[in-house]
Scaffold this motif. Structure first.
Motif, mmCIF file in Angstrom:
data_model
loop_
_atom_site.group_PDB
_atom_site.id
_atom_site.type_symbol
_atom_site.label_atom_id
_atom_site.label_comp_id
_atom_site.label_asym_id
_atom_site.label_seq_id
_atom_site.Cartn_x
_atom_site.Cartn_y
_atom_site.Cartn_z
ATOM 1 N N HIS A 122 0.860 -1.188 0.000
ATOM 2 C CA HIS A 122 0.000 0.000 0.000
ATOM 3 C C HIS A 122 0.894 1.235 0.000
ATOM 4 C CE1 HIS A 122 -3.239 2.753 0.786
ATOM 5 N NE2 HIS A 122 -2.565 3.211 1.815
ATOM 6 N N GLN A 123 1.739 1.388 1.020
ATOM 7 C CA GLN A 123 2.672 2.514 1.118
ATOM 8 C C GLN A 123 3.982 2.016 1.700
ATOM 9 O OE1 GLN A 123 2.551 6.012 0.343
ATOM 10 N NE2 GLN A 123 4.706 5.796 0.821
ATOM 11 N N LEU A 124 5.058 2.162 0.910
ATOM 12 C CA LEU A 124 6.406 1.823 1.349
ATOM 13 C C LEU A 124 7.220 3.106 1.293
ATOM 14 C CD1 LEU A 124 8.723 -0.183 2.025
ATOM 15 C CD2 LEU A 124 8.934 -0.590 -0.438
ATOM 16 N N THR A 125 7.783 3.501 2.430
ATOM 17 C CA THR A 125 8.552 4.743 2.501
ATOM 18 C C THR A 125 9.966 4.430 2.971
ATOM 19 O OG1 THR A 125 6.575 6.020 3.032
ATOM 20 C CG2 THR A 125 8.698 7.036 3.557
ATOM 21 N N ILE A 126 10.956 4.945 2.223
ATOM 22 C CA ILE A 126 12.359 4.801 2.601
ATOM 23 C C ILE A 126 12.839 6.167 3.042
ATOM 24 C CG2 ILE A 126 14.673 4.177 1.808
ATOM 25 C CD1 ILE A 126 12.541 2.723 -0.453
ATOM 26 N N ASP A 127 13.250 6.265 4.301
ATOM 27 C CA ASP A 127 13.706 7.545 4.841
ATOM 28 C C ASP A 127 15.005 8.011 4.193
ATOM 29 O OD1 ASP A 127 11.570 7.856 6.546
ATOM 30 O OD2 ASP A 127 12.697 7.476 8.388
ATOM 31 N N ALA A 128 15.241 9.310 4.230
ATOM 32 C CA ALA A 128 16.464 9.914 3.700
ATOM 33 C C ALA A 128 17.686 9.268 4.355
ATOM 34 C CB ALA A 128 16.464 11.415 3.941
ATOM 35 N N GLY A 129 18.690 8.978 3.535
ATOM 36 C CA GLY A 129 19.927 8.401 4.046
ATOM 37 C C GLY A 129 19.876 6.915 4.317
ATOM 38 N N GLN A 130 18.726 6.278 4.044
ATOM 39 C CA GLN A 130 18.563 4.846 4.307
ATOM 40 C C GLN A 130 18.477 4.084 2.987
ATOM 41 O OE1 GLN A 130 19.015 4.121 7.474
ATOM 42 N NE2 GLN A 130 19.031 6.327 7.791
ATOM 43 N N THR A 131 18.814 2.793 3.037
ATOM 44 C CA THR A 131 18.786 1.947 1.843
ATOM 45 C C THR A 131 17.910 0.728 2.092
ATOM 46 O OG1 THR A 131 21.022 2.617 1.211
ATOM 47 C CG2 THR A 131 20.200 0.561 0.259
ATOM 48 N N LEU A 132 17.051 0.455 1.115
ATOM 49 C CA LEU A 132 16.288 -0.790 1.094
ATOM 50 C C LEU A 132 16.900 -1.644 -0.006
ATOM 51 C CD1 LEU A 132 13.971 -2.675 1.867
ATOM 52 C CD2 LEU A 132 12.565 -1.473 0.161
ATOM 53 N N THR A 133 17.399 -2.836 0.358
ATOM 54 C CA THR A 133 17.980 -3.763 -0.600
ATOM 55 C C THR A 133 16.929 -4.790 -0.985
ATOM 56 O OG1 THR A 133 20.181 -3.448 0.345
ATOM 57 C CG2 THR A 133 19.849 -5.421 -0.989
ATOM 58 N N LEU A 134 16.741 -4.971 -2.300
ATOM 59 C CA LEU A 134 15.805 -5.964 -2.828
ATOM 60 C C LEU A 134 16.581 -7.042 -3.559
ATOM 61 C CD1 LEU A 134 13.034 -3.687 -4.417
ATOM 62 C CD2 LEU A 134 13.043 -4.726 -2.146
ATOM 63 N N SER A 135 16.248 -8.310 -3.284
ATOM 64 C CA SER A 135 16.848 -9.428 -3.998
ATOM 65 C C SER A 135 15.793 -10.502 -4.188
ATOM 66 C CB SER A 135 18.039 -9.991 -3.214
ATOM 67 O OG SER A 135 18.607 -11.077 -3.911
ATOM 68 N N GLU A 136 15.528 -10.840 -5.459
ATOM 69 C CA GLU A 136 14.536 -11.869 -5.780
ATOM 70 C C GLU A 136 13.194 -11.550 -5.124
ATOM 71 O OE1 GLU A 136 15.391 -14.083 -8.022
ATOM 72 O OE2 GLU A 136 17.504 -13.528 -7.984
ATOM 73 N N THR A 137 12.792 -10.275 -5.208
ATOM 74 C CA THR A 137 11.582 -9.802 -4.544
ATOM 75 C C THR A 137 10.657 -9.135 -5.548
ATOM 76 O OG1 THR A 137 12.685 -9.522 -2.422
ATOM 77 C CG2 THR A 137 10.740 -8.176 -2.794
ATOM 78 N N ILE A 138 9.357 -9.328 -5.373
ATOM 79 C CA ILE A 138 8.350 -8.670 -6.190
ATOM 80 C C ILE A 138 7.530 -7.760 -5.287
ATOM 81 C CG2 ILE A 138 6.333 -8.973 -7.666
ATOM 82 C CD1 ILE A 138 7.439 -11.802 -8.307
ATOM 83 N N VAL A 139 7.559 -6.467 -5.590
ATOM 84 C CA VAL A 139 6.733 -5.479 -4.904
ATOM 85 C C VAL A 139 5.581 -5.173 -5.849
ATOM 86 C CG1 VAL A 139 6.627 -3.151 -3.932
ATOM 87 C CG2 VAL A 139 8.734 -4.509 -3.713
ATOM 88 N N THR A 140 4.345 -5.333 -5.360
ATOM 89 C CA THR A 140 3.173 -5.136 -6.210
ATOM 90 C C THR A 140 2.259 -4.082 -5.606
ATOM 91 O OG1 THR A 140 3.263 -7.438 -6.937
ATOM 92 C CG2 THR A 140 1.196 -6.273 -7.298
ATOM 93 N N GLY A 141 1.955 -3.058 -6.418
ATOM 94 C CA GLY A 141 0.953 -2.069 -6.057
ATOM 95 C C GLY A 141 1.437 -0.977 -5.125
ATOM 96 N N GLY A 142 0.546 -0.047 -4.908
ATOM 97 C CA GLY A 142 0.764 1.022 -3.947
ATOM 98 C C GLY A 142 1.771 2.061 -4.392
ATOM 99 N N THR A 143 2.311 2.756 -3.389
ATOM 100 C CA THR A 143 3.263 3.837 -3.609
ATOM 101 C C THR A 143 4.556 3.517 -2.891
ATOM 102 O OG1 THR A 143 1.467 5.452 -3.753
ATOM 103 C CG2 THR A 143 3.664 6.314 -3.285
ATOM 104 N N VAL A 144 5.670 3.751 -3.595
ATOM 105 C CA VAL A 144 6.994 3.622 -3.002
ATOM 106 C C VAL A 144 7.575 5.031 -2.960
ATOM 107 C CG1 VAL A 144 9.293 2.607 -3.195
ATOM 108 C CG2 VAL A 144 7.278 1.294 -3.944
ATOM 109 N N SER A 145 7.664 5.603 -1.760
ATOM 110 C CA SER A 145 8.242 6.939 -1.580
ATOM 111 C C SER A 145 9.693 6.759 -1.185
ATOM 112 C CB SER A 145 7.488 7.711 -0.497
ATOM 113 O OG SER A 145 6.142 7.879 -0.872
ATOM 114 N N ASP A 146 10.574 6.998 -2.159
ATOM 115 C CA ASP A 146 12.001 6.732 -1.984
ATOM 116 C C ASP A 146 12.726 8.038 -1.695
ATOM 117 O OD1 ASP A 146 14.587 5.850 -2.060
ATOM 118 O OD2 ASP A 146 14.566 5.257 -4.168
#
Length: 163
Positions: free
Chosen positions: A36-60
């Motif tokens: 639904h809503q995925l937010t990555i704060d300033a200065g932070q890293t989200l690492t994705l590996s073999e992952t499927i993100v479906t739908g919503g908003t990604v605020s990077d």
């Protein structure tokens, strides 16, 4: 709201019906994230590996680091830095990316019958495998990429920069 700080999620399905906020470097591996809503704060890293993100908003507001083939499908990605490692593919099917920088040292892919919308995006460095449609509707650039293309269109008033 769920806060992730230094968390490594792996191997399942995550149903995010609220807000998932990355407040410290974290990773999601071998998962399906119904978002639904995925937010990555300033200065932070989200690492994705073999992952499927479906739908919503990604605020990077920080960065997304793709280390294994992954996808962000049917979503809105806003801002930040996305880095795709060499020999890795990030699929962006039916996704709109706005105000982001994508360093695709590997590949960015759009599957057949799907659309990737770009607005204010700097995309550079690797391969773009476009089996669907890439629609550029804001001031964007594609540089230092090898583009295999089915449909690239510009529906905005500013032509994209292609180098």
């Amino acid at each position: 709201m769920r806060l992730l700080d230094g968390v490594a999620l792996s191997g399942g399905t995550i149903n995010n019906f609220g807000t998932l906020k990355i407040i410290g470097d974290s990773s999601i591996s071998d998962d399906i994230l119904n978002n639904h809503q995925l937010t990555i704060d300033a200065g932070q890293t989200l690492t994705l590996s073999e992952t499927i993100v479906t739908g919503g908003t990604v605020s990077d507001n920080g960065s997304i680091h793709v280390t294994g083939d992954s996808a962000i499908n049917g979503a809105a990605v806003n801002g930040g830095q996305v880095t795709v490692d060499a020999t890795t593919t990030l699929t962006l099917d039916n996704t709109t990316v706005t105000g982001s920088t994508i360093a695709d040292n590997g590949a960015v892919k759009v599957d057949g019958g799907s659309r990737l919308n770009l607005s204010g995006v700097l995309l550079s460095g690797g391969a773009i495998i476009n089996l669907g449609t890439i629609d550029i509707f804001g001031n964007s650039s594609i540089s230092n990429d090898a583009l295999s293309n089915t449909q690239l269109s510009n529906t905005g008033s500013t032509p994209p920069t292609l180098n």
